[in-house]
Enzyme design. Structure first.
Site, PDB file in Angstrom:
ATOM      1  N   HIS A 139       0.841  -1.205   0.000  1.00 46.78           N
ATOM      2  CA  HIS A 139       0.000   0.000   0.000  1.00 46.78           C
ATOM      3  C   HIS A 139       0.876   1.255   0.000  1.00 46.78           C
ATOM      4  CE1 HIS A 139      -3.647   2.359   1.207  1.00 46.78           C
ATOM      5  NE2 HIS A 139      -2.717   3.145   1.726  1.00 46.78           N
ATOM      6  N   GLU A 140       1.836   1.308   0.920  1.00 46.44           N
ATOM      7  CA  GLU A 140       2.697   2.485   1.009  1.00 46.44           C
ATOM      8  C   GLU A 140       3.624   2.590  -0.196  1.00 46.44           C
ATOM      9  OE1 GLU A 140       2.176   4.826   3.134  1.00 46.44           O
ATOM     10  OE2 GLU A 140       0.615   3.603   4.060  1.00 46.44           O
TER      11      GLU A 140
ATOM     12  N   HIS B 188       1.883   4.426  -2.926  1.00 42.54           N
ATOM     13  CA  HIS B 188       1.944   5.887  -2.777  1.00 42.54           C
ATOM     14  C   HIS B 188       3.292   6.427  -3.260  1.00 42.54           C
ATOM     15  CE1 HIS B 188      -1.802   6.248  -0.671  1.00 42.54           C
ATOM     16  NE2 HIS B 188      -1.410   5.564   0.384  1.00 42.54           N
TER      17      HIS B 188
END
Length: 214
Positions: free
Chosen positions: A23-24, A27
């Site tokens: 997820h990170e 980003h």
């Protein structure tokens, strides 16, 4: 808690770490593509879980939810927010939304991949992996929708900030207390129910595409 429950909880926690890491990374990857290398320079454009871990959101809260009786029915967590300098982005208003949505989008991609892999396991007879993969896909979707809650610094708040015209200063003041607000909001039964229902509906839709039982 017996040994099997302990092992199951640890496996689930490792799965959560993997999902949060991707997820990170989503980003950081999107920020880099949009012109901001802040996350890369800080070592955050990485699939190493250690660089993304948050003491509360990645360690304390998930472990409590997994190992406290009855708490594991609803598991959420978060990692350290990826640093983004909006002044480095080529199109700040648009790119901030793209960067924010890249994390939840990564969770959807992972859920599709995990359920696709579960279908392959079903076809080749690796039945023991199907339940684990299906649960990880469900958790990935839960993380997606959890992060869309419009409370700073969760991903949905960036979209909310753009729509409301909130200043960066006001946003960051609220974000200082954001995760405390998130924890309190998650105690509201209707919020938990809504997250669970949306997650389950999405899981069933994807599973049905792959011919898996809902």
């Amino acid at each position: 808690m017996d040994v099997n429950q302990l092992i199951d909880g640890l496996i689930f926690y490792i799965g959560l770490l993997v999902l949060l890491t991707f997820h990170e990374y989503g980003h950081a990857w999107m920020a880099l593509r949009c012109g901001d290398d802040t996350a890369k320079l800080q070592g955050r454009c990485s699939l190493n879980p250690l660089v993304h871990m948050d003491p509360i959101g990645t360690v304390v809260l998930p472990l409590l939810m997994i190992f406290l009786p009855g708490a594991g029915q609803f598991l959420v967590g978060w990692a350290r927010p990826v640093p983004v300098n909006p002044y480095n982005l080529r199109h700040p208003n648009r790119d901030q939304i793209l960067v924010a949505m890249a994390g939840p989008a990564m969770n959807v991609v992972l859920a599709v991949g995990l359920l696709g892999l579960a279908r392959i396991c079903e076809l080749v007879g690796f039945a023991g992996l199907i339940e684990l993969l299906a649960r990880m896909a469900w958790l990935s979707l839960l993380l997606c929708f959890f992060n869309l809650i419009p409370i700073p610094p969760l991903d949905g708040s960036y979209l909310m900030r753009q729509l409301t015209g909130m200043s960066h200063e006001t946003y960051h003041r609220i974000a200082q207390y954001g995760f405390l607000i998130v924890i309190l909001v998650l105690q509201v039964p209707v919020v938990r129910r809504l997250l669970t229902d949306v997650t389950h509906f999405s899981w069933v839709m994807i599973a049905t595409v792959f011919g898996l039982g809902g």
